[in-house]
Design a protein around this motif. Structure first.
Motif, PDB file in Angstrom:
ATOM      1  N   GLU A 452      -6.737 -28.549  20.178  1.00  0.00           N
ATOM      2  CA  GLU A 452      -6.938 -27.647  19.292  1.00  0.00           C
ATOM      3  C   GLU A 452      -8.329 -27.068  18.452  1.00  0.00           C
ATOM      4  N   MET A 453      -9.186 -28.104  18.423  1.00  0.00           N
ATOM      5  CA  MET A 453     -10.455 -28.108  17.784  1.00  0.00           C
ATOM      6  C   MET A 453     -11.297 -27.320  18.616  1.00  0.00           C
ATOM      7  N   TRP A 454     -11.406 -27.556  19.856  1.00  0.00           N
ATOM      8  CA  TRP A 454     -11.965 -27.098  20.820  1.00  0.00           C
ATOM      9  C   TRP A 454     -11.599 -25.572  21.140  1.00  0.00           C
ATOM     10  N   GLN A 455     -10.240 -25.299  21.064  1.00  0.00           N
ATOM     11  CA  GLN A 455      -9.831 -24.002  21.148  1.00  0.00           C
ATOM     12  C   GLN A 455     -10.319 -23.092  19.870  1.00  0.00           C
ATOM     13  N   ARG A 456     -10.288 -23.609  18.550  1.00  0.00           N
ATOM     14  CA  ARG A 456     -10.649 -23.109  17.321  1.00  0.00           C
ATOM     15  C   ARG A 456     -12.115 -22.760  17.643  1.00  0.00           C
ATOM     16  N   LYS A 457     -12.837 -23.745  18.148  1.00  0.00           N
ATOM     17  CA  LYS A 457     -14.287 -23.305  18.356  1.00  0.00           C
ATOM     18  C   LYS A 457     -14.738 -22.469  19.521  1.00  0.00           C
ATOM     19  N   HIS A 458     -13.901 -21.959  20.285  1.00  0.00           N
ATOM     20  CA  HIS A 458     -13.968 -21.059  21.177  1.00  0.00           C
ATOM     21  C   HIS A 458     -12.767 -19.933  21.213  1.00  0.00           C
ATOM     22  N   ILE A 482     -11.985 -36.879  12.233  1.00  0.00           N
ATOM     23  CA  ILE A 482     -11.248 -37.652  11.504  1.00  0.00           C
ATOM     24  C   ILE A 482     -10.715 -36.784  10.604  1.00  0.00           C
ATOM     25  N   ASP A 483     -11.477 -36.024   9.727  1.00  0.00           N
ATOM     26  CA  ASP A 483     -10.995 -35.182   8.935  1.00  0.00           C
ATOM     27  C   ASP A 483      -9.789 -34.456   9.070  1.00  0.00           C
ATOM     28  N   VAL A 484      -9.833 -33.707  10.175  1.00  0.00           N
ATOM     29  CA  VAL A 484      -8.770 -32.861  10.827  1.00  0.00           C
ATOM     30  C   VAL A 484      -7.431 -33.591  11.241  1.00  0.00           C
ATOM     31  N   CYS A 485      -7.735 -34.944  11.845  1.00  0.00           N
ATOM     32  CA  CYS A 485      -6.703 -35.908  11.975  1.00  0.00           C
ATOM     33  C   CYS A 485      -5.837 -36.073  10.730  1.00  0.00           C
ATOM     34  N   LYS A 486      -6.770 -36.578   9.634  1.00  0.00           N
ATOM     35  CA  LYS A 486      -6.027 -36.701   8.470  1.00  0.00           C
ATOM     36  C   LYS A 486      -4.967 -35.706   7.890  1.00  0.00           C
ATOM     37  N   LYS A 487      -5.536 -34.322   7.900  1.00  0.00           N
ATOM     38  CA  LYS A 487      -4.857 -33.236   7.646  1.00  0.00           C
ATOM     39  C   LYS A 487      -3.355 -33.203   8.561  1.00  0.00           C
ATOM     40  N   VAL A 488      -3.675 -33.138   9.916  1.00  0.00           N
ATOM     41  CA  VAL A 488      -2.343 -33.296  10.798  1.00  0.00           C
ATOM     42  C   VAL A 488      -1.335 -34.330  10.401  1.00  0.00           C
ATOM     43  N   ARG A 489      -2.111 -35.382  10.417  1.00  0.00           N
ATOM     44  CA  ARG A 489      -1.061 -36.766   9.939  1.00  0.00           C
ATOM     45  C   ARG A 489      -0.342 -36.571   8.740  1.00  0.00           C
ATOM     46  N   LYS A 490      -0.926 -36.180   7.769  1.00  0.00           N
ATOM     47  CA  LYS A 490      -0.221 -35.885   6.412  1.00  0.00           C
ATOM     48  C   LYS A 490       0.834 -34.835   6.829  1.00  0.00           C
ATOM     49  N   GLU A 560      -0.523 -26.547  14.473  1.00  0.00           N
ATOM     50  CA  GLU A 560      -1.784 -25.704  14.813  1.00  0.00           C
ATOM     51  C   GLU A 560      -2.523 -25.038  13.409  1.00  0.00           C
ATOM     52  N   LYS A 561      -1.623 -24.581  12.407  1.00  0.00           N
ATOM     53  CA  LYS A 561      -2.052 -23.926  11.378  1.00  0.00           C
ATOM     54  C   LYS A 561      -2.925 -24.916  10.585  1.00  0.00           C
ATOM     55  N   PHE A 562      -2.765 -26.120  10.823  1.00  0.00           N
ATOM     56  CA  PHE A 562      -3.689 -27.390   9.927  1.00  0.00           C
ATOM     57  C   PHE A 562      -4.965 -27.905  10.637  1.00  0.00           C
ATOM     58  N   ILE A 563      -5.289 -27.019  11.769  1.00  0.00           N
ATOM     59  CA  ILE A 563      -6.461 -27.498  12.550  1.00  0.00           C
ATOM     60  C   ILE A 563      -7.635 -26.577  11.756  1.00  0.00           C
TER      61      ILE A 563
END
Length: 563
Positions: A452-458, A482-490, A560-563
């Motif tokens: 998802e992060m690579w999709q967001r970057k492109h 790491i920061d994005v993983c924390k958001k998604v895990r939450k 996806e909306k938390f990425i």
């Protein structure tokens, strides 16, 4: 769930039936000839109801012959019977000869041809459970899975034969085990798992034995019987054969009737309602309704046979299989992308060489992993939850009588349109349960976040343009990851609180450790790793297609909306 997991992990369950002779699957196999003939006769009657006139039946038979001859010409398998071409040539000749017959003679001959075709199908579909082979296969499966999942390094040849961990350490069975065992004594269980790998049938066979349940009959793809070792396993475990190539009415009716009658006779049954392995890696959203409808018919027929007495109830049990890896993932995602992308997708050529094969074998015998099997709440055939005593409950938790749904004018009735709706209701409930009992692994989390992060970057690239990105564009800074993983895990924690998903205990703890656990395990046996660290400690991929496959496991939760 964590408490239940610890209790179930190493618990040994006593068999709910004393011995194999008491198992329904054994009784079916013992009386195989009679059962096959019963299936054929019932299927014959059902086809005749759908095609009542001579012309309709002859048209159906001609279409069946044409489709079967096309199947043999375009897609013949090793497991197909040797005499198939001769059989269908003879049937075609007999149909041609009917042009010179009177309508009465044509009807009699068409009926005879139809019954012969159906009897052949029924014999092909029917399983052949053998207790001696079952016991041997059970021990072989224990050894093979133990070796596959064992994490000990192979330093000596003898280590190959020693498992550091038992299967109960490596395969975690969680969920409604107690309810399943109790209801299996008083009713008939129809287990409907998710389907990701050819290993699924063997895994479920071990789980069923481990829980002290008698062997189930299986709906296994006929393609598995192309491989002799798989054919041996499937036959030994009570499999009945499902040939997805055959789309004609006589075959489909025979297959459904086989399942219906087996369930009516109390044979605990297992089939994969998704119909085939998930090509995308996502949990199934659309199920095949054919075999699923056999549970509705079996329950209705039970009421028909005993309208005023106690009826053996049928319980549908969703099961989600949770893997860090799927051995066939590279080929599955390749199939999925080829169909989805058409000319947009450019498959990789010459994927595997001798060196890569050696690498795979080394990983196979030196690395370990875990599997989790999530047992869902038992449902009735209408998709209602049932309590510990098997009573159906409405959405408010009140006890209801499913017989009322099959009754019209004080008698049990057959209403195909209504039962089709019941089948769709059951299908939707099973899909919902798959997602609810799904256990999120760290490997699922890191794969989802990275892709998802690579999709967001492109954002301007479509999926197939993204999959063709060069390696230098596929790097994620570790701290950002790491920061994005924390958001998604939450959010996963929040979804668990709402009863919409579950997660493995290893998803808790310091995020650094969770991420490293996920990175080490995602696609652990693949020659090219979906995710790994580069020299600078950032996140890269060796195979974006594979990463997309493992990412898809968490599609459907709006993460996806938390990425």
């Amino acid at each position: 769930m964590e408490v239940a997991e610890k209790k179930n992990k190493n618990k040994r369950y006593k068999p709910i039936l004393d011995g194999i002779p008491d198992w329904p699957v054994y009784q079916l196999s013992k009386n195989r000839k009679e059962f096959v003939e019963e299936v054929a006769q019932k299927s014959f009657e059902l086809v005749k109801q759908v095609r009542p006139t001579t012309k309709q039946l002859l048209d159906e038979l001609e279409a069946t012959v044409y489709r079967e001859q096309q199947r043999m010409k375009r897609n013949r398998w090793r497991v197909d019977a040797v005499d198939e071409p001769q059989f269908w040539i003879k049937v075609k000749e007999e149909l041609v000869a009917l042009t010179n017959k009177t309508s009465e003679e044509a009807q009699v001959k068409a009926d005879e041809i139809l019954y012969r075709i159906i009897l052949r199908y029924a014999d092909e579909i029917a399983g052949n459970f053998k207790p001696s082979s079952y016991k041997f296969t059970r021990e072989l499966i224990k050894f093979w899975f133990g070796r596959l999942l064992n994490g000990a390094r192979v330093k000596k040849f003898g280590a190959f034969f020693r498992n550091q961990y038992t299967l109960r350490d490596k395969i975690h069975i969680v969920g409604k085990v107690k309810q399943l065992r109790k209801l299996a004594k008083q009713g008939t269980i129809v287990m409907v798992p998710t389907h990701f790998s050819n290993l699924d049938s063997i895994l479920i066979g071990w789980v069923i034995h481990s829980l002290g349940l008698p062997a189930f009959i299986y709906g296994a793809g006929l393609n598995l019987f192309n491989i002799k070792i798989f054919a041996y396993f499937m036959n030994s475990l009570g499999a009945f054969k499902v040939d997805r190539r055959k789309k004609n009415l006589p075959y489909l009716e025979t297959l459904k009737t086989y399942s219906t009658l087996a369930i009516q006779k109390g044979a605990h049954t297992l089939f994969f309602p998704g119909g085939t392995r998930s090509r995308s890696g996502a949990i199934e959203k659309q199920l095949k309704l054919g075999l699923l409808s056999s549970t509705i018919e079996a329950q209705r027929n039970a009421y028909l046979d005993n309208p005023n007495g106690d009826v053996r109830k049928i319980f549908v049990v969703p099961v989600t299989l949770n893997y860090h890896f799927v051995l066939e993932a590279p080929d599955l995602i390749d199939d999925y992308l080829s169909v989805k992308g058409q000319d947009k997708y450019l498959p990789e050529q010459d994927k595997y060489g001798s060196w890569q094969l050696l690498q795979f074998l080394f990983k196979f015998f030196t690395k370990g992993s875990n599997i989790s099997v999530s047992i869902g709440k038992c449902l009735d055939v209408l998709g209602n939850y049932v309590d510990e005593d098997g009573n159906s409950l409405d959405s408010h938790g009140r006890i209801i009588n499913t017989k009322d749904y099959f009754i019209a004018n004080q008698e049990v009735s057959i209403d195909k349109q209504r039962e089709d709706q019941y089948t769709r209701m059951l299908s939707q409930k099973i899909v919902s349960e798959y997602h609810r009992i799904n256990r999120v692994f760290a490997s699922h989390l890191v794969a989802f976040v990275a892709f998802e992060m690579w999709q967001r970057k492109h954002p301007k690239l479509d999926l197939f343009e993204l999959l063709r990105l060069p390696e230098e564009d596929l790097v994620l800074p570790y701290e950002e990851f790491i920061d994005v993983c924390k958001k998604v895990r939450k959010q996963i924690y929040q979804l668990k609180e709402e009863g919409k998903v579950n997660h493995a205990t290893h998803l808790k703890g310091k995020m650094d450790l969770v991420v490293r656990h996920g990175m080490e395990n995602v696609g652990i046996f693949h020659l090219k790793r979906p995710l790994l660290f580069n020299k600078e400690g950032n996140i890269i991929t060796q195979d974006l297609n594979l990463l997309y496959y493992y990412h898809n496991r968490l599609v459907g939760y709006d993460l996806e909306k938390f990425i």
